[in-house]
Design an enzyme around this catalytic site. Structure first.
Site, mmCIF file in Angstrom:
data_model
loop_
_atom_site.group_PDB
_atom_site.id
_atom_site.type_symbol
_atom_site.label_atom_id
_atom_site.label_comp_id
_atom_site.label_asym_id
_atom_site.label_seq_id
_atom_site.Cartn_x
_atom_site.Cartn_y
_atom_site.Cartn_z
ATOM 1 N N SER A 1 0.836 -1.202 0.000
ATOM 2 C CA SER A 1 0.000 0.000 0.000
ATOM 3 C C SER A 1 0.866 1.244 0.000
ATOM 4 O O SER A 1 2.065 1.174 0.267
ATOM 5 C CB SER A 1 -0.894 0.006 1.238
ATOM 6 O OG SER A 1 -0.113 0.371 2.359
ATOM 7 N N LYS A 2 0.237 2.383 -0.273
ATOM 8 C CA LYS A 2 1.041 3.613 -0.301
ATOM 9 C C LYS A 2 1.599 3.939 1.093
ATOM 10 O O LYS A 2 2.641 4.547 1.215
ATOM 11 C CB LYS A 2 0.242 4.771 -0.892
ATOM 12 C CG LYS A 2 -1.031 5.124 -0.204
ATOM 13 C CD LYS A 2 -1.706 6.260 -0.968
ATOM 14 C CE LYS A 2 -2.975 6.699 -0.269
ATOM 15 N NZ LYS A 2 -3.653 7.769 -0.978
ATOM 16 N N ARG A 3 0.874 3.516 2.111
ATOM 17 C CA ARG A 3 1.356 3.765 3.480
ATOM 18 C C ARG A 3 2.614 2.941 3.798
ATOM 19 O O ARG A 3 3.425 3.332 4.610
ATOM 20 C CB ARG A 3 0.276 3.436 4.532
ATOM 21 C CG ARG A 3 -1.003 4.172 4.324
ATOM 22 C CD ARG A 3 -0.901 5.627 4.792
ATOM 23 N NE ARG A 3 -1.995 6.379 4.205
ATOM 24 C CZ ARG A 3 -1.913 7.617 3.750
ATOM 25 N NH1 ARG A 3 -0.780 8.294 3.838
ATOM 26 N NH2 ARG A 3 -2.943 8.226 3.220
#
Ligand code: GLU
Length: 511
Positions: free
Chosen positions: A264-266
């Site tokens: 994920s981008k996180r």
């Protein structure tokens, strides 16, 4: 055979995740392998999720990666417009066909009414109730209302959506190039909204109409769209286009470096790794990119190509051209591909080793400019040759050899204490004096002065080479010593060799 035409169809809802770039790459490789067209279609019908700047970002990322478009919003083409928000009329006329032949219907229910239906069914024990062939009969739509009632609502401009009429007990199957035969049962599906109350199509409707209208031959997209394909197949049927439906290939997920769960981008922020091709400066969030972290686009492309595909041989380094020749959709794996940042760095290192010196010099100049340093082209060229084997990222070019430009900021005290001893000191001073006499400053002459000095003083490489390195760079490791001396230049080297003994004495005294 119809010509190969593939599309990359991102929604401009934010920066393009690295997985999106891989989808674009696989589309590009497939098209180019078959002599086909690579098309960019911007899927911007969800006004609520539209993000300013995202479309430009997508274009810049594709351009950086070297994926040249044959058709798209900027380059044009025979099947435009290529932005869905500019194709409203096309969707309107097609949806009318579905209404006329009874495959779609108007639904006037408010959000609260739909919610109410769901809660009631949940209370009766129905698991995740849907607006479908069963529940539609209790709702307010053009199937349950009379024609007169529908007309009254329409005349009063009541809000409505248009839904696909999905009949139960139909088998929906298609051949996925990567996954083989995929089958769904229509009883599991809801009556998907095709047209929203704002008059804009949903993803499903626009996607199918555009793929048909743009004569897309192959839909190559992420696994997350696999389940939507059931509705898409039904739509092709409803329109009577099933026989010319594109072929589907659903790409594997990109997994976190741990191999567990989707990247994920996180994760990028949490693990300090880039998950975007280039930096994103959004109004409320900022993400770093591979480009800004000092990755060469060729390396990122090569790395991405291997996230889910391999050529079935040991070869790992592939130019874009070579990838185009070798790529086959049937060699793409079904299982998720682990995002291994160490591997990305390895690819980058390989490309830095062989990259054109001018690219490295330009990058170094940018880094030097930030600290107000200028050097001759000759110097910069020699420097990048010394450091290209020693860095993983272009961003480290200056940092790796900072002592070439600035005072040594840290000395290896332990080594100084170990090596700054009698015979070593005598030889060091002898060599320094002789180096000052060298008229032709090059690596070979530096080397012979040092070797002669060692012989004359009855010393050894081990006694004196570390001292010369410590004086020049502060440490005992670094690129070849003689090449380093050549690149630094005579004045610089002599100055450093002459001033180092004071520094060494002081450091020893302080410790
Ligand atoms: N707009 C969809 C996306 O954002 C496209 C999916 C597809 O390729 O059909 O990925």
């Amino acid at each position: 055979m119809n010509p190969v035409r593939v599309r990359f169809a991102p929604s401009p809802t934010g920066p393009l995740h690295i997985g999106g770039l891989r989808t674009a790459l696989y589309n590009y490789l497939y098209a180019k392998n078959k002599g086909g067209a690579f098309i960019l279609r911007v899927e911007d019908t969800d006004q609520n999720r539209y993000v300013e700047g995202a479309e430009d970002y997508i274009r810049e990322a594709l351009n950086w990666a070297g994926l040249k478009l044959d058709e798209g919003p900027d380059v044009g083409g025979d099947y435009g417009p290529y932005r869905q928000s500019e194709r409203r009329k096309i969707y309107q006329s097609h949806i009318q066909t579905l209404i006329d032949n009874g495959q779609a219907y108007y639904a006037f229910d408010s959000a609260a009414e739909i919610e109410n239906m769901r809660t009631q069914l949940e209370q009766k024990g129905v698991h995740s109730p849907k607006y479908n062939f069963e529940t539609r009969m209790q709702m307010r739509n053009s199937i349950t209302l009379s024609d007169a009632e529908v007309k009254t609502l329409m005349d009063a401009s009541a809000a409505y959506t248009i839904r696909l009429r999905v009949e139960p007990q139909q088998e929906i199957g298609f051949e996925d190039i990567i996954r083989g035969r995929v089958v769904f049962n229509s009883s599991e599906l809801d009556d998907k909204v095709l047209m929203k109350s704002d008059g804009l199509p949903t993803y499903h409707l626009a996607n199918v109409i555009d793929d048909h209208e743009m004569k897309i031959s192959h839909v190559i997209r992420g696994e997350e769209w696999l389940s939507s394909t059931a509705h898409h197949v039904l739509l092709y049927r409803a329109f009577g286009w099933e026989s010319s439906m594109p072929k589907f290939a659903h790409l594997p997920l990109i997994l976190k470096p741990t191999g567990k769960g989707k990247l994920s981008k996180r994760d990028g922020q949490k693990m300090g790794i880039p998950v975007f091709p280039i930096q994103w400066n959004g109004s409320d969030e900022m993400f770093g990119g591979f480009r800004e972290m000092g990755f060469l686009p060729e390396a990122v492309v090569n790395f991405l190509a291997f996230l889910g595909w391999n050529p079935g041989s040991d070869q790992e380094i592939f130019t874009l051209e070579e990838l185009m020749k070798a790529f086959k959709l049937t060699d793409v794996s079904k299982g998720g591909a682990r995002f291994d940042f160490e591997k990305a760095k390895w690819f980058n290192q390989q490309y830095i080793l062989t990259s054109d010196a001018s690219i490295l010099v330009e990058e170094l100049k940018k880094q030097l400019k930030e600290v107000n340093i200028e050097r001759s082209e000759d110097f910069l060229n020699a420097y990048v040759e010394l450091f290209r084997p020693r860095i993983e990222r272009l961003a480290d070019l200056f940092e790796a050899g900072k002592y070439f430009f600035q005072k040594v900021d840290q000395y290896n005290n332990k080594m100084i204490r170990k090596k700054w001893k009698e015979n070593g000191i005598i030889t060091y001073n002898f060599i320094t004096e002789n180096l000052a006499q060298v008229s032709q400053w090059n690596a070979a002459n530096c080397k012979s002065v040092i070797e002669d000095g060692i012989a004359a003083c009855d010393s050894s490489f081990g006694e004196v080479l570390p001292l010369l390195r410590l004086a020049l760079s502060g440490d005992v490791k670094g690129p070849d010593l003689f090449d380093t001396m050549k690149c630094m230049g005579k004045l610089f080297v002599i100055d450093r060799l002459k001033s180092a003994p004071n520094v060494f004495d002081q450091l020893i005294a302080e410790s």
